[in-house]
Write a protein that holds these residues in place. Structure first.
Motif, PDB file in Angstrom:
ATOM      1  N   LEU A 177       8.194  -0.225  -1.300  1.00 14.51           N
ATOM      2  CA  LEU A 177       8.926   0.807  -2.014  1.00 14.51           C
ATOM      3  C   LEU A 177      10.191   0.220  -2.632  1.00 14.51           C
ATOM      4  CD1 LEU A 177       8.714   3.737   0.572  1.00 14.51           C
ATOM      5  CD2 LEU A 177       7.286   3.375  -1.445  1.00 14.51           C
ATOM      6  N   PRO A 178      10.654   0.771  -3.758  1.00 17.28           N
ATOM      7  CA  PRO A 178      11.846   0.228  -4.429  1.00 17.28           C
ATOM      8  C   PRO A 178      13.130   0.655  -3.734  1.00 17.28           C
ATOM      9  CG  PRO A 178      11.032   2.130  -5.642  1.00 17.28           C
ATOM     10  CD  PRO A 178      10.054   1.894  -4.520  1.00 17.28           C
ATOM     11  N   ILE A 179      13.303   0.204  -2.489  1.00 15.09           N
ATOM     12  CA  ILE A 179      14.481   0.561  -1.712  1.00 15.09           C
ATOM     13  C   ILE A 179      15.314  -0.696  -1.505  1.00 15.09           C
ATOM     14  CG2 ILE A 179      15.316   1.485   0.473  1.00 15.09           C
ATOM     15  CD1 ILE A 179      12.576   2.840   0.770  1.00 15.09           C
ATOM     16  N   VAL A 180      16.607  -0.614  -1.821  1.00 12.71           N
ATOM     17  CA  VAL A 180      17.481  -1.770  -1.648  1.00 12.71           C
ATOM     18  C   VAL A 180      17.515  -2.155  -0.175  1.00 12.71           C
ATOM     19  CG1 VAL A 180      19.856  -2.593  -1.783  1.00 12.71           C
ATOM     20  CG2 VAL A 180      18.908  -1.211  -3.633  1.00 12.71           C
ATOM     21  N   GLY A 181      17.266  -3.425   0.097  1.00  9.73           N
ATOM     22  CA  GLY A 181      17.278  -3.911   1.471  1.00  9.73           C
ATOM     23  C   GLY A 181      15.923  -3.981   2.112  1.00  9.73           C
ATOM     24  N   SER A 182      14.924  -3.308   1.535  1.00  8.54           N
ATOM     25  CA  SER A 182      13.577  -3.407   2.096  1.00  8.54           C
ATOM     26  C   SER A 182      12.918  -4.665   1.565  1.00  8.54           C
ATOM     27  CB  SER A 182      12.740  -2.189   1.721  1.00  8.54           C
ATOM     28  OG  SER A 182      12.519  -2.152   0.325  1.00  8.54           O
ATOM     29  N   ASP A 183      11.936  -5.166   2.303  1.00  9.03           N
ATOM     30  CA  ASP A 183      11.238  -6.363   1.860  1.00  9.03           C
ATOM     31  C   ASP A 183      10.486  -6.073   0.571  1.00  9.03           C
ATOM     32  OD1 ASP A 183      10.386  -6.962   5.289  1.00  9.03           O
ATOM     33  OD2 ASP A 183      12.095  -7.695   4.148  1.00  9.03           O
ATOM     34  N   GLU A 184      10.404  -7.084  -0.290  1.00  8.16           N
ATOM     35  CA  GLU A 184       9.699  -6.894  -1.553  1.00  8.16           C
ATOM     36  C   GLU A 184       8.206  -6.716  -1.307  1.00  8.16           C
ATOM     37  OE1 GLU A 184      10.604  -9.973  -4.279  1.00  8.16           O
ATOM     38  OE2 GLU A 184      12.749  -9.582  -4.295  1.00  8.16           O
ATOM     39  N   LYS A 185       7.661  -7.465  -0.342  1.00  9.99           N
ATOM     40  CA  LYS A 185       6.240  -7.392  -0.057  1.00  9.99           C
ATOM     41  C   LYS A 185       6.044  -7.342   1.446  1.00  9.99           C
ATOM     42  CE  LYS A 185       4.826 -10.218  -4.042  1.00  9.99           C
ATOM     43  NZ  LYS A 185       4.140 -11.458  -4.449  1.00  9.99           N
ATOM     44  N   ASN A 186       5.044  -6.593   1.860  1.00 13.65           N
ATOM     45  CA  ASN A 186       4.718  -6.569   3.272  1.00 13.65           C
ATOM     46  C   ASN A 186       4.090  -7.870   3.721  1.00 13.65           C
ATOM     47  OD1 ASN A 186       5.653  -4.226   4.449  1.00 13.65           O
ATOM     48  ND2 ASN A 186       3.946  -3.003   3.715  1.00 13.65           N
ATOM     49  N   GLY A 187       3.230  -8.438   2.871  1.00 18.10           N
ATOM     50  CA  GLY A 187       2.521  -9.646   3.266  1.00 18.10           C
ATOM     51  C   GLY A 187       1.341  -9.326   4.164  1.00 18.10           C
ATOM     52  N   ILE A 188       0.778 -10.380   4.749  1.00 19.38           N
ATOM     53  CA  ILE A 188      -0.375 -10.225   5.631  1.00 19.38           C
ATOM     54  C   ILE A 188      -0.207 -11.170   6.816  1.00 19.38           C
ATOM     55  CG2 ILE A 188      -1.739 -11.967   4.378  1.00 19.38           C
ATOM     56  CD1 ILE A 188      -4.226 -10.221   5.005  1.00 19.38           C
ATOM     57  N   GLY A 189      -0.645 -10.720   7.967  1.00 18.08           N
ATOM     58  CA  GLY A 189      -0.565 -11.548   9.167  1.00 18.08           C
ATOM     59  C   GLY A 189      -1.666 -12.595   9.189  1.00 18.08           C
ATOM     60  N   LEU A 190      -1.346 -13.782   9.709  1.00 17.88           N
ATOM     61  CA  LEU A 190      -2.346 -14.840   9.829  1.00 17.88           C
ATOM     62  C   LEU A 190      -3.525 -14.366  10.658  1.00 17.88           C
ATOM     63  CD1 LEU A 190      -3.168 -17.816   9.370  1.00 17.88           C
ATOM     64  CD2 LEU A 190      -1.927 -18.373  11.481  1.00 17.88           C
ATOM     65  N   ASN A 191      -3.252 -13.587  11.707  1.00 18.18           N
ATOM     66  CA  ASN A 191      -4.336 -13.086  12.557  1.00 18.18           C
ATOM     67  C   ASN A 191      -5.324 -12.248  11.765  1.00 18.18           C
ATOM     68  OD1 ASN A 191      -2.429 -11.050  12.144  1.00 18.18           O
ATOM     69  ND2 ASN A 191      -2.468 -10.304  14.239  1.00 18.18           N
ATOM     70  N   ASP A 192      -4.802 -11.317  10.952  1.00 17.37           N
ATOM     71  CA  ASP A 192      -5.676 -10.459  10.144  1.00 17.37           C
ATOM     72  C   ASP A 192      -6.363 -11.238   9.027  1.00 17.37           C
ATOM     73  OD1 ASP A 192      -5.340  -8.058  11.506  1.00 17.37           O
ATOM     74  OD2 ASP A 192      -3.503  -7.563  10.428  1.00 17.37           O
TER      75      ASP A 192
END
Length: 588
Positions: free
Chosen positions: A71-86
């Motif tokens: 979400l376009p919220i200041v301070g939030s990460d730009e991307k969630n990404g993905i876990g190596l496990n998943d």
């Protein structure tokens, strides 16, 4: 009357601003909740689908459960990404999924360490055993991107693109001159000639000891890099070395001439090829599924009565609770204890990805591993880095698995005590005075230089902690203290060397470690449970929103210099005795 209206309007403004803030928070919570619900939905995969593998996103140890990440919220990460496990589970499942016809690999600049990338490479190599194709395309390949792409059946580069292939370099930043200019003296006490975390603050270049170990480990990382690519591309390793050393890949055509890529093509040409591979006609659209969506279909399997616990220890080590990106001794030791007391859990894998941190906090976690090993098997799996305190918490395991390019070892401790007297008194005109009831009542004070007696006391404490560190490693690895001391002293090793000298047992993947735990526990069917529980994303967002906003604006202001700011901040914040990586390892 004027004052009355002034205060009235000020109160009204404050009231309306509060309503706006509350409204924004409510919207964020609602949108986040909806996003979270969407994240839990499984994804339908159509027949003849292409699995889209975006490896430019952050590859973390576990997939972040952050509904605000995109979400376009200041301070939030730009991307969630993905876990190596998943990610590994999804690739393994795609291998046997009849609906998945091929993988389309898109990578320009991966956001992961080389050991993590090797895990992904090996999973893709295993996928190819299904005789399904992997097609890679990019406009630009960095060295890390090409390392991943090299496993593909076909590697394509944009005709006007670029492929970086130049060798590895590691650059350290030294702050001695800056500290002298502002009048700060960094007082250093350490054990181990290779424990070079202190060097940026007392030297203006690398010591001979540090240069020796950096040369060795960067060379080791590069050797794994070249060897893996050589095998995948069927190009001699020496040829690859020469190509990089002489910087022969300067134009896209050079990459094709030296067989680093299989063709120079545009995106539309790649899409046409993917249509053919996946059985679609030219008039039909490609059916595709994104790896992040596809991973939502991951399920656990096995006999629920037999379980293996995976304990994720990720980030720097400190006392207290920590979070998903920082190892808190209380949180991790509690998770280990919970797994130990659960009779359904037959073995434990501790997954370590840490440069170290607090020596005391490391010892608290080590103790739980020792107690657990008496009751059930404990296997350690080291990721990109498991050094100093990161090695400390895993050294008691029954067996240690590393990748060839894992950075580990660094058995040593140090203390940094800044002296701000010159800055405060001579630069700013600030002086200090006070009373004390004993000559050491203000030991570790930062407004004056240490006395000889204080240095003696702190050095003795470091020697005691280092001796304990060496003893714990010696007991865990079944070696003599003298031998561990000879390979300790803060020396950093890569995975292949760590196996040779006995600091690790095997070169193996994360899944290899889990399977080894099952064999040692004498179970075949099992379910994997992950600890500790992921921190509630809403609570994390609310608790850390102020810090995240500050970090966001600091990054915007400092740009590429943000890393220097971080290093200085870490030193000032580091209290107590540290068992930490000797430097920030950045490979370019």
């Amino acid at each position: 009357m004027k004052d009355f209206f002034k205060y009235l309007f000020a109160s009204m403004l404050g009231f309306f601003l509060s309503l706006v803030v509350i409204f924004i928070i409510v919207i964020v919570i609602v949108v986040g909740a909806i996003s979270s619900l969407d994240d839990d939905k499984t994804v339908s995969v159509a027949s003849n689908s292409v699995l889209f593998l975006n490896l430019d996103q952050p590859i973390t140890e576990r997939t972040p459960k952050n509904p605000f990440g995109n979400l376009p919220i200041v301070g939030s990460d730009e991307k969630n990404g993905i876990g190596l496990n998943d990610l590994l589970r999804a690739i393994k499942r795609a291998k046997n999924d009849d609906n998945i016809k091929c993988i389309y690999l898109n990578v320009t600049s991966p956001n992961a360490g080389y050991a993590t990338m090797r895990e992904v490479r090996n999973a893709l190599i295993d996928f190819k055993k299904s005789h399904k194709k992997i097609i890679s395309y990019s406009e630009v390949y960095t060295q890390g991107a090409y390392y991943l792409a090299s496993v593909a059946d076909k590697i394509y580069l944009n005709p006007e693109g670029s492929l970086e292939f130049k060798g590895f370099s590691s650059e350290l930043t030294f702050f001695k001159g800056t500290l002298e200019k502002v009048g700060v003296e960094m007082q250093v006490i350490r054990v181990g000639n290779y424990k070079s975390a202190v060097e940026p603050f007392i030297l203006d270049k690398m010591s001979d000891y540090n240069r020796k170990q950096v040369t060795a480990y960067v060379g080791g990382l590069y050797n794994t890099f070249l060897t893996d690519i050589a095998k995948s591309r069927d190009i001699k390793r020496d040829s690859l070395y020469t190509i990089a050393d002489q910087y022969r890949i300067q134009q896209p055509q050079d990459a094709l001439n030296y067989k680093m890529v299989d063709g120079l093509k545009y995106k539309d040409q790649i899409l046409e090829e993917l249509k053919g591979i996946s059985g679609r006609t030219k008039s039909e659209n490609i059916r595709s599924v994104d790896i992040n969506d596809y991973s939502k279909n991951n399920t656990t399997s096995g006999d629920s009565k037999n379980k293996i616990a995976v304990i994720y220890a990720n980030g720097e080590i400190s006392g207290g609770e920590g979070n998903d990106n920082q190892i808190g001794s209380e949180r991790i030791s509690r998770a280990i204890r919970k797994a130990r007391l659960d009779d359904d859990i037959k073995a434990i894998v501790i997954r370590v990805n840490s440069p170290g941190g607090s020596a005391l906090a490391s010892d608290v976690i080590w103790r739980e591993i020792v107690l657990t090993k008496k009751e059930k098997p404990v296997i350690a799996s080291f990721g990109d880095v498991a050094a100093s305190g990161g090695y400390y918490i895993g050294c008691a395991a029954d067996s240690i698995f590393v990748q060839p390019n894992t950075i580990t070892g660094s058995i040593g401790v140090f203390g940094l005590i800044p002296n701000f007297q010159n800055l405060m008194t001579n630069k700013l005109g600030i002086t200090f005075d006070g009373v004390k009831t004993g000559q050491y009542a203000d030991i570790m004070a930062t407004n004056r230089p240490m006395t000889a007696g204080e240095k003696f006391i702190i050095q003795n404490e470091l020697n005691r902690i280092y001796s304990g560190f060496v003893s714990r490693v010696a007991n865990g690895r079944k070696k003599s203290k003298a031998y561990i001391d000879s390979i300790g002293g803060g020396h950093v090793w890569i995975g292949t060397d760590a196996v040779q000298i006995g600091l690790a047992d095997r070169i193996g993947s994360f899944n290899d470690a889990i399977n080894a735990a099952a064999r040692k526990a004498k179970i075949k069917d099992f379910q994997v449970l992950e600890y500790p529980d992921v921190i509630d994303p809403l609570k994390s967002f609310m608790d850390e929103s102020t810090d995240k906003i500050k970090t966001y604006y600091t990054k915007q202001e400092l740009g590429d210099n943000y890393m220097l700011y971080q290093q200085m901040k870490k030193v000032i914040a580091s209290s107590g005795i540290q068992a930490r990586m000797p430097f920030e390892a950045v490979i370019k």
